[in-house]
Write an enzyme that holds these catalytic residues in place. Structure first.
Site, PDB file in Angstrom:
ATOM      1  N   ASP A 125      22.259  51.347   0.634  1.00  0.00           N
ATOM      2  CA  ASP A 125      22.923  51.856  -0.563  1.00  0.00           C
ATOM      3  C   ASP A 125      23.946  50.866  -1.113  1.00  0.00           C
ATOM      4  O   ASP A 125      24.947  50.565  -0.467  1.00  0.00           O
ATOM      5  CB  ASP A 125      23.623  53.189  -0.222  1.00  0.00           C
ATOM      6  CG  ASP A 125      23.972  53.957  -1.470  1.00  0.00           C
ATOM      7  OD1 ASP A 125      25.173  54.138  -1.752  1.00  0.00           O
ATOM      8  OD2 ASP A 125      23.033  54.329  -2.188  1.00  0.00           O
ATOM      9  N   GLU A 164      17.013  59.149 -13.812  1.00  0.00           N
ATOM     10  CA  GLU A 164      16.396  60.101 -12.897  1.00  0.00           C
ATOM     11  C   GLU A 164      17.503  60.800 -12.122  1.00  0.00           C
ATOM     12  O   GLU A 164      18.090  60.238 -11.201  1.00  0.00           O
ATOM     13  CB  GLU A 164      15.438  59.408 -11.920  1.00  0.00           C
ATOM     14  CG  GLU A 164      14.649  60.403 -11.109  1.00  0.00           C
ATOM     15  CD  GLU A 164      14.363  59.961  -9.702  1.00  0.00           C
ATOM     16  OE1 GLU A 164      14.918  58.931  -9.285  1.00  0.00           O
ATOM     17  OE2 GLU A 164      13.578  60.633  -9.016  1.00  0.00           O
ATOM     18  N   HIS A 212      22.364  59.036  -7.661  1.00  0.00           N
ATOM     19  CA  HIS A 212      23.138  58.475  -6.547  1.00  0.00           C
ATOM     20  C   HIS A 212      23.998  57.294  -6.987  1.00  0.00           C
ATOM     21  O   HIS A 212      24.636  56.656  -6.148  1.00  0.00           O
ATOM     22  CB  HIS A 212      22.159  58.068  -5.443  1.00  0.00           C
ATOM     23  CG  HIS A 212      21.230  59.173  -5.112  1.00  0.00           C
ATOM     24  ND1 HIS A 212      21.572  60.219  -4.274  1.00  0.00           N
ATOM     25  CD2 HIS A 212      19.988  59.480  -5.598  1.00  0.00           C
ATOM     26  CE1 HIS A 212      20.580  61.092  -4.218  1.00  0.00           C
ATOM     27  NE2 HIS A 212      19.613  60.673  -5.019  1.00  0.00           N
ATOM     28  N   ASN A 260      19.936  51.435  -7.435  1.00  0.00           N
ATOM     29  CA  ASN A 260      20.862  52.137  -6.547  1.00  0.00           C
ATOM     30  C   ASN A 260      20.855  51.564  -5.139  1.00  0.00           C
ATOM     31  O   ASN A 260      21.833  51.696  -4.393  1.00  0.00           O
ATOM     32  CB  ASN A 260      20.476  53.628  -6.489  1.00  0.00           C
ATOM     33  CG  ASN A 260      21.231  54.389  -5.416  1.00  0.00           C
ATOM     34  OD1 ASN A 260      22.452  54.561  -5.532  1.00  0.00           O
ATOM     35  ND2 ASN A 260      20.543  54.769  -4.342  1.00  0.00           N
ATOM     36  N   ASP A 311      15.959  54.597 -11.706  1.00  0.00           N
ATOM     37  CA  ASP A 311      15.578  55.244 -10.457  1.00  0.00           C
ATOM     38  C   ASP A 311      16.821  55.707  -9.683  1.00  0.00           C
ATOM     39  O   ASP A 311      17.830  54.986  -9.634  1.00  0.00           O
ATOM     40  CB  ASP A 311      14.797  54.243  -9.602  1.00  0.00           C
ATOM     41  CG  ASP A 311      14.376  54.828  -8.279  1.00  0.00           C
ATOM     42  OD1 ASP A 311      13.494  55.706  -8.301  1.00  0.00           O
ATOM     43  OD2 ASP A 311      14.939  54.443  -7.232  1.00  0.00           O
TER      44      ASP A 311
HETATM   45  C1  QV4 Z   1      12.250  56.915   6.659  1.00  0.00           C
HETATM   46  C2  QV4 Z   1      12.596  58.356   7.012  1.00  0.00           C
HETATM   47  C3  QV4 Z   1      14.037  58.630   6.657  1.00  0.00           C
HETATM   48  C4  QV4 Z   1      14.913  57.645   7.397  1.00  0.00           C
HETATM   49  C5  QV4 Z   1      14.491  56.228   6.995  1.00  0.00           C
HETATM   50  C6  QV4 Z   1      15.311  55.180   7.669  1.00  0.00           C
HETATM   51  O1  QV4 Z   1      11.759  59.214   6.219  1.00  0.00           O
HETATM   52  O2  QV4 Z   1      14.373  59.954   7.022  1.00  0.00           O
HETATM   53  O3  QV4 Z   1      16.259  57.885   7.055  1.00  0.00           O
HETATM   54  O4  QV4 Z   1      13.114  56.010   7.288  1.00  0.00           O
HETATM   55  O5  QV4 Z   1      15.103  55.289   9.067  1.00  0.00           O
HETATM   56  C7  QV4 Z   1      10.078  55.380   2.172  1.00  0.00           C
HETATM   57  C8  QV4 Z   1       9.390  56.278   3.176  1.00  0.00           C
HETATM   58  C9  QV4 Z   1      10.441  57.046   3.955  1.00  0.00           C
HETATM   59  C10 QV4 Z   1      11.382  56.047   4.638  1.00  0.00           C
HETATM   60  C11 QV4 Z   1      12.009  55.175   3.542  1.00  0.00           C
HETATM   61  C12 QV4 Z   1      12.934  54.120   4.130  1.00  0.00           C
HETATM   62  O6  QV4 Z   1       8.577  57.214   2.492  1.00  0.00           O
HETATM   63  O7  QV4 Z   1       9.787  57.833   4.958  1.00  0.00           O
HETATM   64  O8  QV4 Z   1      12.421  56.794   5.247  1.00  0.00           O
HETATM   65  O9  QV4 Z   1      10.985  54.503   2.796  1.00  0.00           O
HETATM   66  O10 QV4 Z   1      12.189  53.214   4.903  1.00  0.00           O
HETATM   67  C13 QV4 Z   1      10.071  56.650  -2.919  1.00  0.00           C
HETATM   68  C14 QV4 Z   1       9.388  57.596  -1.940  1.00  0.00           C
HETATM   69  C15 QV4 Z   1      10.108  57.608  -0.597  1.00  0.00           C
HETATM   70  C16 QV4 Z   1      10.186  56.190  -0.091  1.00  0.00           C
HETATM   71  C17 QV4 Z   1      11.016  55.403  -1.100  1.00  0.00           C
HETATM   72  C18 QV4 Z   1      11.268  53.966  -0.646  1.00  0.00           C
HETATM   73  O11 QV4 Z   1       9.416  58.896  -2.496  1.00  0.00           O
HETATM   74  O12 QV4 Z   1       9.367  58.391   0.311  1.00  0.00           O
HETATM   75  O13 QV4 Z   1      10.807  56.172   1.211  1.00  0.00           O
HETATM   76  O14 QV4 Z   1      10.317  55.367  -2.338  1.00  0.00           O
HETATM   77  O15 QV4 Z   1      10.057  53.324  -0.412  1.00  0.00           O
HETATM   78  C19 QV4 Z   1      15.645  62.645  -4.633  1.00  0.00           C
HETATM   79  C20 QV4 Z   1      16.351  61.505  -5.357  1.00  0.00           C
HETATM   80  C21 QV4 Z   1      15.398  60.823  -6.310  1.00  0.00           C
HETATM   81  C22 QV4 Z   1      14.148  60.356  -5.580  1.00  0.00           C
HETATM   82  C23 QV4 Z   1      13.501  61.558  -4.866  1.00  0.00           C
HETATM   83  C24 QV4 Z   1      12.284  61.127  -4.051  1.00  0.00           C
HETATM   84  O16 QV4 Z   1      17.472  61.990  -6.073  1.00  0.00           O
HETATM   85  O17 QV4 Z   1      16.042  59.708  -6.898  1.00  0.00           O
HETATM   86  O18 QV4 Z   1      14.440  62.178  -4.002  1.00  0.00           O
HETATM   87  N1  QV4 Z   1      13.198  59.770  -6.507  1.00  0.00           N
HETATM   88  C25 QV4 Z   1      13.213  58.313  -6.724  1.00  0.00           C
HETATM   89  C26 QV4 Z   1      11.814  57.795  -6.917  1.00  0.00           C
HETATM   90  C27 QV4 Z   1      11.060  57.896  -5.600  1.00  0.00           C
HETATM   91  C28 QV4 Z   1      11.657  56.876  -4.636  1.00  0.00           C
HETATM   92  C29 QV4 Z   1      13.111  56.851  -4.715  1.00  0.00           C
HETATM   93  C30 QV4 Z   1      13.834  57.543  -5.638  1.00  0.00           C
HETATM   94  C31 QV4 Z   1      13.794  55.827  -3.879  1.00  0.00           C
HETATM   95  O19 QV4 Z   1      11.171  58.537  -7.905  1.00  0.00           O
HETATM   96  O20 QV4 Z   1       9.678  57.659  -5.751  1.00  0.00           O
HETATM   97  O21 QV4 Z   1      11.294  57.239  -3.301  1.00  0.00           O
HETATM   98  O22 QV4 Z   1      13.759  54.639  -4.653  1.00  0.00           O
HETATM   99  O23 QV4 Z   1      15.359  63.653  -5.541  1.00  0.00           O
END
Ligand code: QV4
Length: 606
Positions: A202, A264, A236, A134, A232
């Site tokens: 995105d 997911e 979205h 995504n 994953d």
């Molecule tokens: C930070 C801020 C944001 C800001 C961004 C940009 O928190 O508010 O907008 O900077 O300035 C990491 C950091 C996160 C950071 C982001 C971008 O934790 O703080 O944002 O990187 O730099 C995993 C983790 C996230 C992580 C992400 C990418 O959970 O914390 O973000 O990997 O490394 C919804 C969705 C579902 C998702 C779920 C978590 O529908 O799809 O939320 N689950 C999947 C995975 C999950 C993964 C992602 C999606 C993204 O299972 O593990 O997120 O690939 O339900």
């Protein structure tokens, strides 16, 4: 060995050529991969962020022999590498920020990945990959190289190694109308599809060029032997954009089938975001199922689980990749997790017993509650180190004897998709059977439970899978006798009993039975616990003798004594301190030794 030989023969055709001397020369040629014989099972072990050699070893030593159908592995593509972060170096979530589709990252190299797939297939286990399609890395990253050395420009939305340019992404003020460019309105399809999840760049999947690159990545994995995908952030990815990607996927090399898809999609969406909109592209992860298990195992309403098939979980079991937990939910605590100990184990075994969805059993790594960002065990470069199920750093429920026994039980009974005689002798004790194939009971209380159940099974002696099942005709596990279709079963505290037609005691009956007494007894310093009874081995009630029990597992006292088979035994526990003897109150206890070679009694001081 037999499977590997069969598979090899299936792939090699012998071409007999008549030599000049009339001697037949046989030339072996290798045909394209014919279907390999993989385990006939819909159970998957999700070995999350285990590195490739560790997964290969798990397939060979554990998952294949136990009958698992597949293993799910964490994202294998090149990702950002973050040597520093609020949660420490190399947070686990690096792998969810792709910078290229090279199969090279902190979990291993392409060669190691390919070797892992070969090992798993040889062991009979399919491989499903967690596919991050995504988005790419976050635009807020201050780093600009990935684990394979690819450079990228996060703020410029530029990924030369793919290649992607800014035109391949949704942007604030264009496709995304949200003021900060992030997803804030979770039921607004426009935001959910076109804005940034957690600030992750995105991808514009409405562009054929972007979809082609994603399809190419997934087909590269299929070419290596991958059998399916956990998609994953599929919520979205507009289903209309994902559909042509699915249509463009090659058939799997091992079985020449369409790859398995588990999307997911967080529940709760309506309209274009309803789960029903996504199931045309494949299965969907069972978040609501996992939430329900946490509720009912948490508040002890296990008997309500019998109504599970009627619950509105947003989608039918048939389209569900069922789970008790995953890496997100064990961190946000929205589901049970390994931290819940026996409750988590019982819920995992229940998922294997009750017919709902395709079970995905989860094993990640151990992390401190106060640092949900913490890296998996890794070296200074971020490379994840080998899984060691003995060092306390990794979760290994998928390899427990009881879990592997339940996988076998599930495989033996899954052709019956209904449950019968669902019985709840107590709020936290249930039992049911799947036709005439298998009976399962679990006890989530702190004390052993004995009750009689209709099992659906033919009369005979069965070997409990939780305690080891059957070996060479005898029972490693606790024998359970079915008579008239019923069984009186003692389910130990916080445990389960599972019997099925593939684990029967066919060994000769034993003349003497090794009876293990386990009694929960609180004593004062200097006291010891003995068993006295109407058998000579129990001193025929003489208080000067009896079988002494060990306090090694205090307050559970244990001891084993040999008693004659098929004999009704009366017994009682006593506490002795010097010449002082204290008898437990109440009537004499009684049991029949039966004809199995071993028997375990579980009591509490009366
Ligand atoms: C930070 C801020 C944001 C800001 C961004 C940009 O928190 O508010 O907008 O900077 O300035 C990491 C950091 C996160 C950071 C982001 C971008 O934790 O703080 O944002 O990187 O730099 C995993 C983790 C996230 C992580 C992400 C990418 O959970 O914390 O973000 O990997 O490394 C919804 C969705 C579902 C998702 C779920 C978590 O529908 O799809 O939320 N689950 C999947 C995975 C999950 C993964 C992602 C999606 C993204 O299972 O593990 O997120 O690939 O339900």
């Amino acid at each position: 060995m037999e499977r590997r030989l069969r598979a090899a023969i299936g792939r090699i055709s012998a071409v007999a050529l008549m030599g000049t001397a009339g001697v037949t020369a046989v030339v072996l040629t290798r045909q394209a991969d014919a279907a390999e014989s993989l385990n006939d099972s819909d159970v998957t072990a999700n070995l999350w962020e285990w590195n490739w050699p560790s997964i290969a070893r798990a397939c060979t030593d554990q998952l294949g022999p136990a009958g698992y159908g597949a293993v799910q592995v964490a994202p294998p593509q090149e990702s950002v590498t973050l040597p520093a972060g609020s949660g420490g170096a190399h947070p686990w979530w690096e792998v969810y920020q792709p910078v290229s589709y090279q199969i090279h990252g902190r979990l291993g190299t392409r060669e190691q990945f390919s070797a892992m797939v070969r090992s798993c297939h040889t062991a009979g286990v399919r491989v499903y990959v967690d596919a991050v399609i995504n988005h790419t890395a976050g635009s807020n990253n201050s780093v600009s190289t990935g684990y394979a050395g690819s450079s990228f420009d996060p703020k410029g939305y530029s990924y030369p190694a793919v290649p992607y340019s800014s035109a391949d992404f949704h942007h604030k003020g264009a496709e995304c109308t949200d003021e900060d460019g992030r997803i804030d309105a979770w039921n607004d399809p426009g935001e959910v599809f076109n804005c940034e999840l957690s600030g992750l760049s995105d991808l514009k999947t409405e562009k054929a060029g972007v979809r082609d690159k994603l399809t190419g990545y997934l087909n590269d994995l299929i070419g290596i032997g991958v059998d399916g995908f956990r998609v994953d952030a599929a919520k979205h990815l507009p289903p209309a954009d994902f559909a042509p990607i699915v249509a463009g996927l090659h058939r799997t090399t091992a079985e020449a089938k369409a790859p398995y898809i588990a999307q997911e999609v967080a529940p709760g969406g309506t309209g274009d975001l309803a789960l029903s909109r996504y199931i045309g592209n494949g299965d969907v992860l069972g978040f609501s199922y996992a939430y329900s298990l946490k509720e009912h195992f948490g508040n002890g309403t296990l008997s309500d689980l019998q109504y599970l098939p009627q619950w509105d979980l947003g989608l039918a079991g048939a389209g569900t990749a069922a789970m008790v937990a995953n890496h997100d939910t064990e961190r946000d605590r929205s589901t049970l997790s390994y931290r819940d100990g026996a409750t988590y184990r019982l819920a995992s075994w229940f998922m294997l017993a009750f017919p709902y969805g395709k079970p995905f059993l989860y094993d990640g790594f151990v992390f401190p509650a106060g640092n949900t960002d913490q890296s998996p065990p890794a070296d200074s470069t971020g490379a994840v180190t080998a899984t060691d199920c003995g060092n306390g750093a990794w979760q290994c429920l998928t390899q427990a004897t009881a879990t592997k026994g339940m996988v076998a039980w599930h495989n033996a009974t899954r052709s019956v998709t209904t449950v019968s005689d669902f019985t709840a002798p107590a709020a936290t004790v249930i039992g049911f059977h799947r036709g005439s194939l298998g009976w399962f009971g679990l006890n989530a209380s702190g004390t052993a439970s004995t009750a009689t159940y209709a099992t659906g099974l033919a009369d005979g002696t069965y070997c409990d899978r939780i305690t080891g099942g059957a070996t060479a005709g005898g029972c490693t596990g606790t024998p359970v006798t079915v008579s008239g279709g019923k069984a009186t079963v003692t389910i130990p505290a916080n445990s389960a009993v599972a019997i099925d037609g593939n684990a029967r005691s066919t060994g000769t009956a034993c003349a003497t039975v090794a009876v293990t007494f386990t009694a929960t007894v609180t004593t004062t310093y200097g006291q010891n616990v003995f068993v006295l009874g109407n058998q000579s081995a129990l001193s025929t009630w003489a208080t000067s003798g009896g079988t002494a029990l060990s306090p090694a597992a205090y307050p559970v006292w244990t001891g084993t004594v040999s008693l004659p088979a098929n004999t009704t035994v009366e017994y009682k526990y006593v506490k002795k301190e010097g010449s002082a003897v204290t008898w437990e109150s109440g009537d004499n206890r009684t049991f029949s030794t039966g004809s199995a070679c071993t028997k375990t009694l579980t009591d509490t001081w009366g």
